[in-house]
Design a protein around this motif. Structure first.
Motif, PDB file in Angstrom:
ATOM      1  N   LEU A 213      -4.644  33.120  41.407  1.00 46.71           N
ATOM      2  CA  LEU A 213      -4.680  33.135  42.864  1.00 46.71           C
ATOM      3  C   LEU A 213      -6.104  33.004  43.365  1.00 46.71           C
ATOM      4  O   LEU A 213      -7.036  33.507  42.751  1.00 46.71           O
ATOM      5  CB  LEU A 213      -4.105  34.441  43.409  1.00 46.71           C
ATOM      6  CG  LEU A 213      -2.626  34.705  43.216  1.00 46.71           C
ATOM      7  CD1 LEU A 213      -2.245  35.999  43.929  1.00 46.71           C
ATOM      8  CD2 LEU A 213      -1.785  33.568  43.716  1.00 46.71           C
ATOM      9  N   THR A 214      -6.257  32.367  44.507  1.00 52.42           N
ATOM     10  CA  THR A 214      -7.528  32.357  45.222  1.00 52.42           C
ATOM     11  C   THR A 214      -7.485  33.523  46.205  1.00 52.42           C
ATOM     12  O   THR A 214      -6.460  34.196  46.358  1.00 52.42           O
ATOM     13  CB  THR A 214      -7.699  31.038  46.007  1.00 52.42           C
ATOM     14  OG1 THR A 214      -6.636  30.961  46.969  1.00 52.42           O
ATOM     15  CG2 THR A 214      -7.693  29.826  45.090  1.00 52.42           C
ATOM     16  N   ALA A 215      -8.584  33.755  46.902  1.00 51.93           N
ATOM     17  CA  ALA A 215      -8.605  34.806  47.923  1.00 51.93           C
ATOM     18  C   ALA A 215      -7.553  34.511  48.999  1.00 51.93           C
ATOM     19  O   ALA A 215      -6.882  35.420  49.491  1.00 51.93           O
ATOM     20  CB  ALA A 215      -9.994  34.915  48.540  1.00 51.93           C
ATOM     21  N   ARG A 216      -7.391  33.241  49.339  1.00 47.84           N
ATOM     22  CA  ARG A 216      -6.387  32.863  50.329  1.00 47.84           C
ATOM     23  C   ARG A 216      -4.979  33.181  49.826  1.00 47.84           C
ATOM     24  O   ARG A 216      -4.130  33.657  50.575  1.00 47.84           O
ATOM     25  CB  ARG A 216      -6.510  31.381  50.655  1.00 47.84           C
ATOM     26  CG  ARG A 216      -5.564  30.932  51.722  1.00 47.84           C
ATOM     27  CD  ARG A 216      -5.789  29.500  52.111  1.00 47.84           C
ATOM     28  NE  ARG A 216      -4.933  29.185  53.238  1.00 47.84           N
ATOM     29  CZ  ARG A 216      -4.823  28.007  53.772  1.00 47.84           C
ATOM     30  NH1 ARG A 216      -5.527  27.002  53.300  1.00 47.84           N
ATOM     31  NH2 ARG A 216      -4.034  27.808  54.788  1.00 47.84           N
ATOM     32  N   GLY A 217      -4.718  32.920  48.550  1.00 49.53           N
ATOM     33  CA  GLY A 217      -3.419  33.235  47.971  1.00 49.53           C
ATOM     34  C   GLY A 217      -3.141  34.726  47.968  1.00 49.53           C
ATOM     35  O   GLY A 217      -2.025  35.171  48.251  1.00 49.53           O
ATOM     36  N   GLU A 218      -4.160  35.523  47.657  1.00 54.12           N
ATOM     37  CA  GLU A 218      -4.000  36.979  47.658  1.00 54.12           C
ATOM     38  C   GLU A 218      -3.702  37.492  49.058  1.00 54.12           C
ATOM     39  O   GLU A 218      -2.848  38.359  49.248  1.00 54.12           O
ATOM     40  CB  GLU A 218      -5.256  37.644  47.102  1.00 54.12           C
ATOM     41  CG  GLU A 218      -5.451  37.398  45.618  1.00 54.12           C
ATOM     42  CD  GLU A 218      -6.793  37.872  45.096  1.00 54.12           C
ATOM     43  OE1 GLU A 218      -7.621  38.379  45.898  1.00 54.12           O
ATOM     44  OE2 GLU A 218      -7.031  37.721  43.886  1.00 54.12           O
ATOM     45  N   THR A 219      -4.394  36.948  50.059  1.00 55.56           N
ATOM     46  CA  THR A 219      -4.160  37.347  51.449  1.00 55.56           C
ATOM     47  C   THR A 219      -2.745  37.000  51.883  1.00 55.56           C
ATOM     48  O   THR A 219      -2.045  37.819  52.481  1.00 55.56           O
ATOM     49  CB  THR A 219      -5.185  36.663  52.388  1.00 55.56           C
ATOM     50  OG1 THR A 219      -6.497  37.065  51.995  1.00 55.56           O
ATOM     51  CG2 THR A 219      -4.944  37.033  53.839  1.00 55.56           C
ATOM     52  N   TYR A 220      -2.305  35.785  51.575  1.00 57.19           N
ATOM     53  CA  TYR A 220      -0.939  35.370  51.922  1.00 57.19           C
ATOM     54  C   TYR A 220       0.084  36.284  51.262  1.00 57.19           C
ATOM     55  O   TYR A 220       1.057  36.701  51.894  1.00 57.19           O
ATOM     56  CB  TYR A 220      -0.702  33.915  51.504  1.00 57.19           C
ATOM     57  CG  TYR A 220       0.721  33.471  51.743  1.00 57.19           C
ATOM     58  CD1 TYR A 220       1.125  33.014  52.988  1.00 57.19           C
ATOM     59  CD2 TYR A 220       1.670  33.542  50.724  1.00 57.19           C
ATOM     60  CE1 TYR A 220       2.446  32.633  53.212  1.00 57.19           C
ATOM     61  CE2 TYR A 220       2.985  33.171  50.952  1.00 57.19           C
ATOM     62  CZ  TYR A 220       3.367  32.703  52.189  1.00 57.19           C
ATOM     63  OH  TYR A 220       4.661  32.339  52.411  1.00 57.19           O
TER      64      TYR A 220
END
Length: 95
Positions: free
Chosen positions: A82-89
């Protein structure tokens, strides 16, 4: 019910996974999963987990101890993380 893309992110969140591992865990095929993975990658939600690639430089990465590509002389295994964006989502989509 969790959305299919959120299910994929959730499966990757705990440990970097290959497309084959994800397909088996999610009860699907790599062919079916491929389109969803391309969508997640293009949207910046997942990335390859390989030494020196993008934000995954095997330096401060919290998943280094789990990553099969860290400090390896073998070819990369196409691991996804995961990227930071994926973790946030994922945090927003889970109850």
């Amino acid at each position: 019910m969790t959305a299919p893309l959120a299910q994929i992110l959730q499966a990757i969140a705990g440990q970097p996974r290959t497309p084959g591992e994800l397909a088996r865990q999610l009860g699907t095929t790599e062919d079916v999963l491929g389109g969803m993975l391309r969508t997640l990658h293009a949207g910046g939600f997942v990335q390859e987990a390989q030494s020196g690639a993008g934000a995954c430089s095997c330096g401060p990465c919290a998943l280094k101890s789990l990553c099969r590509n860290a400090e390896s002389d073998t070819p990369n295994l196409s691991l996804l993380r995961l990227t930071a964006r994926g973790e946030t989502y994922l945090r927003r989509s889970l109850p």
